[in-house]
Scaffold this motif. Structure first.
Motif, mmCIF file in Angstrom:
data_model
loop_
_atom_site.group_PDB
_atom_site.id
_atom_site.type_symbol
_atom_site.label_atom_id
_atom_site.label_comp_id
_atom_site.label_asym_id
_atom_site.label_seq_id
_atom_site.Cartn_x
_atom_site.Cartn_y
_atom_site.Cartn_z
ATOM 1 N N GLU A 40 0.815 -1.220 0.000
ATOM 2 C CA GLU A 40 0.000 0.000 0.000
ATOM 3 C C GLU A 40 0.849 1.270 0.000
ATOM 4 N N LYS A 41 2.075 1.174 0.475
ATOM 5 C CA LYS A 41 2.982 2.329 0.459
ATOM 6 C C LYS A 41 3.720 2.428 -0.874
ATOM 7 N N ILE A 42 4.071 1.290 -1.450
ATOM 8 C CA ILE A 42 4.846 1.245 -2.689
ATOM 9 C C ILE A 42 3.988 1.542 -3.909
ATOM 10 N N PHE A 43 2.802 0.958 -3.945
ATOM 11 C CA PHE A 43 1.967 1.019 -5.139
ATOM 12 C C PHE A 43 1.677 2.436 -5.637
ATOM 13 N N PRO A 44 1.360 3.399 -4.775
ATOM 14 C CA PRO A 44 1.096 4.762 -5.270
ATOM 15 C C PRO A 44 2.294 5.394 -5.993
ATOM 16 N N MET A 45 3.506 4.972 -5.649
ATOM 17 C CA MET A 45 4.703 5.500 -6.320
ATOM 18 C C MET A 45 4.814 4.995 -7.756
ATOM 19 N N ILE A 46 4.176 3.879 -8.029
ATOM 20 C CA ILE A 46 4.190 3.284 -9.365
ATOM 21 C C ILE A 46 2.983 3.748 -10.168
ATOM 22 N N PRO A 101 -3.482 -2.970 -4.434
ATOM 23 C CA PRO A 101 -2.110 -2.502 -4.558
ATOM 24 C C PRO A 101 -1.169 -3.581 -5.105
ATOM 25 N N LEU A 102 -1.651 -4.392 -6.036
ATOM 26 C CA LEU A 102 -0.875 -5.559 -6.444
ATOM 27 C C LEU A 102 -0.304 -5.530 -7.856
ATOM 28 N N LYS A 103 -0.935 -4.800 -8.790
ATOM 29 C CA LYS A 103 -0.444 -4.869 -10.171
ATOM 30 C C LYS A 103 -0.845 -3.644 -10.972
ATOM 31 N N ASP A 104 0.097 -3.183 -11.805
ATOM 32 C CA ASP A 104 -0.140 -2.121 -12.784
ATOM 33 C C ASP A 104 0.364 -2.612 -14.133
ATOM 34 N N THR A 105 -0.433 -2.412 -15.168
ATOM 35 C CA THR A 105 -0.031 -2.768 -16.532
ATOM 36 C C THR A 105 0.033 -1.487 -17.345
ATOM 37 N N ILE A 106 1.138 -1.313 -18.065
ATOM 38 C CA ILE A 106 1.396 -0.075 -18.793
ATOM 39 C C ILE A 106 1.686 -0.375 -20.253
ATOM 40 N N LYS A 107 0.982 0.319 -21.133
ATOM 41 C CA LYS A 107 1.290 0.263 -22.567
ATOM 42 C C LYS A 107 2.421 1.260 -22.799
ATOM 43 N N LEU A 108 3.498 0.774 -23.384
ATOM 44 C CA LEU A 108 4.711 1.571 -23.536
ATOM 45 C C LEU A 108 5.029 1.702 -25.019
ATOM 46 N N ASP A 109 4.977 2.927 -25.524
ATOM 47 C CA ASP A 109 5.251 3.187 -26.942
ATOM 48 C C ASP A 109 6.477 4.078 -27.079
ATOM 49 N N PHE A 110 7.450 3.599 -27.840
ATOM 50 C CA PHE A 110 8.638 4.381 -28.168
ATOM 51 C C PHE A 110 8.510 4.875 -29.600
ATOM 52 N N PHE A 111 8.876 6.128 -29.845
ATOM 53 C CA PHE A 111 8.820 6.691 -31.193
ATOM 54 C C PHE A 111 10.199 7.046 -31.724
ATOM 55 N N LYS A 112 11.101 7.484 -30.828
ATOM 56 C CA LYS A 112 12.469 7.819 -31.196
ATOM 57 C C LYS A 112 13.387 7.326 -30.085
ATOM 58 N N PRO A 113 14.567 6.901 -30.296
ATOM 59 C CA PRO A 113 15.290 6.850 -31.566
ATOM 60 C C PRO A 113 14.859 5.683 -32.449
ATOM 61 N N PHE A 114 14.031 4.779 -31.916
ATOM 62 C CA PHE A 114 13.487 3.687 -32.711
ATOM 63 C C PHE A 114 12.053 3.465 -32.263
ATOM 64 N N GLU A 115 11.254 2.888 -33.120
ATOM 65 C CA GLU A 115 9.859 2.639 -32.776
ATOM 66 C C GLU A 115 9.730 1.276 -32.124
ATOM 67 N N GLY A 116 8.939 1.225 -31.079
ATOM 68 C CA GLY A 116 8.671 -0.030 -30.390
ATOM 69 C C GLY A 116 7.401 0.092 -29.577
ATOM 70 N N ASN A 168 16.096 2.362 -6.280
ATOM 71 C CA ASN A 168 15.616 3.705 -5.923
ATOM 72 C C ASN A 168 14.244 3.619 -5.255
ATOM 73 N N LEU A 169 13.364 2.789 -5.811
ATOM 74 C CA LEU A 169 12.019 2.606 -5.241
ATOM 75 C C LEU A 169 12.121 2.042 -3.824
ATOM 76 N N LYS A 170 13.020 1.093 -3.642
ATOM 77 C CA LYS A 170 13.257 0.486 -2.330
ATOM 78 C C LYS A 170 13.708 1.553 -1.331
ATOM 79 N N ALA A 171 14.674 2.367 -1.728
ATOM 80 C CA ALA A 171 15.187 3.412 -0.838
ATOM 81 C C ALA A 171 14.074 4.382 -0.420
ATOM 82 N N MET A 172 13.221 4.747 -1.370
ATOM 83 C CA MET A 172 12.124 5.670 -1.066
ATOM 84 C C MET A 172 11.088 5.030 -0.140
ATOM 85 N N ALA A 173 10.713 3.792 -0.463
ATOM 86 C CA ALA A 173 9.644 3.127 0.294
ATOM 87 C C ALA A 173 10.067 2.748 1.709
#
Length: 175
Positions: A40-46, A101-116, A168-173
Protein backbone atom coordinates in the motif's frame (compact mmCIF):
# COMPACT_ATOMS: atom_id res chain seq x y z
CA UNK A 1 41.12 -14.04 -54.78
CA UNK A 2 38.60 -11.19 -54.81
CA UNK A 3 35.95 -13.60 -56.02
CA UNK A 4 36.64 -15.97 -53.09
CA UNK A 5 36.40 -13.09 -50.62
CA UNK A 6 33.11 -12.00 -52.20
CA UNK A 7 31.69 -15.52 -51.96
CA UNK A 8 32.86 -15.83 -48.34
CA UNK A 9 31.21 -12.49 -47.53
CA UNK A 10 27.90 -13.52 -49.13
CA UNK A 11 27.93 -16.90 -47.34
CA UNK A 12 28.76 -15.20 -44.03
CA UNK A 13 25.99 -12.64 -44.51
CA UNK A 14 23.50 -15.38 -45.42
CA UNK A 15 24.48 -17.35 -42.31
CA UNK A 16 24.05 -14.24 -40.15
CA UNK A 17 20.62 -13.50 -41.63
CA UNK A 18 19.51 -17.10 -41.12
CA UNK A 19 20.69 -16.94 -37.52
CA UNK A 20 18.85 -13.64 -36.98
CA UNK A 21 15.67 -15.04 -38.54
CA UNK A 22 15.78 -17.98 -36.13
CA UNK A 23 15.80 -15.71 -33.04
CA UNK A 24 12.62 -15.41 -30.91
CA UNK A 25 9.86 -13.08 -32.10
CA UNK A 26 9.28 -11.72 -28.58
CA UNK A 27 11.42 -10.55 -25.68
CA UNK A 28 10.94 -10.37 -21.93
CA UNK A 29 13.08 -8.57 -19.36
CA UNK A 30 12.30 -8.98 -15.66
CA UNK A 31 13.90 -7.84 -12.43
CA UNK A 32 12.65 -8.09 -8.86
CA UNK A 33 13.45 -6.62 -5.47
CA UNK A 34 12.30 -7.27 -1.92
CA UNK A 35 11.22 -4.05 -0.23
CA UNK A 36 10.64 -3.77 3.53
CA UNK A 37 7.42 -1.80 3.16
CA UNK A 38 3.76 -2.64 2.63
CA UNK A 39 2.40 -2.82 -0.92
CA UNK A 40 0.00 0.00 0.00
CA UNK A 41 2.98 2.33 0.46
CA UNK A 42 4.85 1.25 -2.69
CA UNK A 43 1.97 1.02 -5.14
CA UNK A 44 1.10 4.76 -5.27
CA UNK A 45 4.70 5.50 -6.32
CA UNK A 46 4.19 3.28 -9.37
CA UNK A 47 0.58 4.07 -10.20
CA UNK A 48 1.11 7.85 -10.34
CA UNK A 49 3.48 8.95 -13.13
CA UNK A 50 3.96 12.28 -11.31
CA UNK A 51 5.82 10.29 -8.61
CA UNK A 52 8.26 8.51 -10.95
CA UNK A 53 10.84 11.32 -10.94
CA UNK A 54 12.74 10.33 -7.78
CA UNK A 55 12.98 6.61 -8.55
CA UNK A 56 12.87 6.05 -12.33
CA UNK A 57 16.38 5.74 -13.80
CA UNK A 58 15.15 7.23 -17.08
CA UNK A 59 14.21 10.55 -15.47
CA UNK A 60 17.84 11.36 -14.67
CA UNK A 61 19.25 10.81 -18.17
CA UNK A 62 18.03 14.14 -19.53
CA UNK A 63 17.26 16.90 -17.01
CA UNK A 64 15.87 19.04 -19.86
CA UNK A 65 13.45 16.32 -20.98
CA UNK A 66 9.97 17.61 -21.84
CA UNK A 67 7.25 15.79 -19.89
CA UNK A 68 3.53 15.80 -20.54
CA UNK A 69 0.86 14.31 -18.29
CA UNK A 70 -2.69 13.73 -19.47
CA UNK A 71 -5.71 11.54 -18.87
CA UNK A 72 -6.49 10.35 -15.36
CA UNK A 73 -4.27 11.66 -12.54
CA UNK A 74 -3.20 8.07 -11.75
CA UNK A 75 -4.26 4.51 -12.44
CA UNK A 76 -5.98 3.38 -15.64
CA UNK A 77 -6.06 6.14 -18.24
CA UNK A 78 -3.08 8.03 -16.78
CA UNK A 79 -0.71 9.05 -19.60
CA UNK A 80 2.89 10.21 -19.47
CA UNK A 81 4.70 11.33 -22.62
CA UNK A 82 8.31 12.44 -22.93
CA UNK A 83 10.68 13.92 -25.46
CA UNK A 84 14.34 14.24 -24.69
CA UNK A 85 17.87 13.97 -25.96
CA UNK A 86 19.08 11.06 -28.06
CA UNK A 87 19.66 8.95 -24.93
CA UNK A 88 16.05 9.20 -23.81
CA UNK A 89 14.24 9.66 -27.13
CA UNK A 90 10.51 10.19 -27.44
CA UNK A 91 7.71 8.02 -26.15
CA UNK A 92 4.47 7.57 -24.28
CA UNK A 93 3.18 5.39 -21.44
CA UNK A 94 -0.41 4.72 -20.47
CA UNK A 95 -1.65 2.70 -17.54
CA UNK A 96 -4.14 0.29 -19.08
CA UNK A 97 -4.99 -1.91 -16.11
CA UNK A 98 -4.58 -1.67 -12.38
CA UNK A 99 -5.33 -3.92 -9.41
CA UNK A 100 -4.36 -1.82 -6.38
CA UNK A 101 -2.11 -2.50 -4.56
CA UNK A 102 -0.87 -5.56 -6.44
CA UNK A 103 -0.44 -4.87 -10.17
CA UNK A 104 -0.14 -2.12 -12.78
CA UNK A 105 -0.03 -2.77 -16.53
CA UNK A 106 1.40 -0.08 -18.79
CA UNK A 107 1.29 0.26 -22.57
CA UNK A 108 4.71 1.57 -23.54
CA UNK A 109 5.25 3.19 -26.94
CA UNK A 110 8.64 4.38 -28.17
CA UNK A 111 8.82 6.69 -31.19
CA UNK A 112 12.47 7.82 -31.20
CA UNK A 113 15.29 6.85 -31.57
CA UNK A 114 13.49 3.69 -32.71
CA UNK A 115 9.86 2.64 -32.78
CA UNK A 116 8.67 -0.03 -30.39
CA UNK A 117 5.42 -1.02 -28.74
CA UNK A 118 5.71 -3.00 -25.53
CA UNK A 119 3.98 -3.80 -22.26
CA UNK A 120 5.43 -3.08 -18.82
CA UNK A 121 4.03 -4.65 -15.68
CA UNK A 122 4.68 -4.01 -12.03
CA UNK A 123 3.59 -6.81 -9.72
CA UNK A 124 3.65 -6.47 -5.95
CA UNK A 125 3.52 -9.59 -3.78
CA UNK A 126 3.22 -8.98 -0.01
CA UNK A 127 5.11 -11.51 2.15
CA UNK A 128 4.78 -10.51 5.80
CA UNK A 129 6.79 -7.31 6.41
CA UNK A 130 8.30 -7.43 2.91
CA UNK A 131 6.82 -6.82 -0.53
CA UNK A 132 8.39 -8.49 -3.56
CA UNK A 133 8.19 -6.06 -6.48
CA UNK A 134 8.69 -7.27 -10.06
CA UNK A 135 9.24 -4.96 -13.04
CA UNK A 136 8.70 -6.70 -16.37
CA UNK A 137 8.76 -5.48 -19.96
CA UNK A 138 7.85 -7.65 -22.92
CA UNK A 139 6.86 -7.25 -26.54
CA UNK A 140 7.49 -8.15 -30.15
CA UNK A 141 10.93 -8.18 -31.75
CA UNK A 142 10.87 -6.94 -35.36
CA UNK A 143 13.58 -8.24 -37.70
CA UNK A 144 15.79 -5.14 -37.41
CA UNK A 145 15.69 -5.48 -33.63
CA UNK A 146 16.72 -9.12 -33.95
CA UNK A 147 19.76 -7.94 -35.91
CA UNK A 148 20.62 -5.43 -33.17
CA UNK A 149 20.22 -8.10 -30.48
CA UNK A 150 23.00 -10.13 -32.08
CA UNK A 151 25.35 -7.36 -30.95
CA UNK A 152 23.53 -5.86 -27.92
CA UNK A 153 22.19 -7.90 -25.00
CA UNK A 154 18.72 -6.42 -24.44
CA UNK A 155 18.24 -8.18 -21.10
CA UNK A 156 21.51 -6.80 -19.77
CA UNK A 157 20.92 -3.29 -21.12
CA UNK A 158 17.35 -2.87 -19.84
CA UNK A 159 17.86 -5.09 -16.81
CA UNK A 160 20.47 -2.70 -15.38
CA UNK A 161 17.95 0.14 -15.59
CA UNK A 162 15.25 -1.94 -13.91
CA UNK A 163 17.67 -2.89 -11.12
CA UNK A 164 18.56 0.77 -10.56
CA UNK A 165 14.89 1.80 -10.58
CA UNK A 166 13.91 -0.91 -8.11
CA UNK A 167 16.82 0.06 -5.82
CA UNK A 168 15.62 3.70 -5.92
CA UNK A 169 12.02 2.61 -5.24
CA UNK A 170 13.26 0.49 -2.33
CA UNK A 171 15.19 3.41 -0.84
CA UNK A 172 12.12 5.67 -1.07
CA UNK A 173 9.64 3.13 0.29
CA UNK A 174 11.82 2.07 3.22
CA UNK A 175 12.20 5.63 4.57
Amino acid sequence: MLRKLGIAFVVGLAALLLYVASRPDTFRVERSASIAAPAEKIFPMIEDFHRWGPWSPYEKRDPAMKRTYSGAPSGPGAVYAWEGNRDIGKGRMEITDSSPPLKDTIKLDFFKPFEGHNIAEFTLEPKGDVTNVSWVMYGPVPFISKVMQVFVDMDNMIGKDFEAGLANLKAMAEK
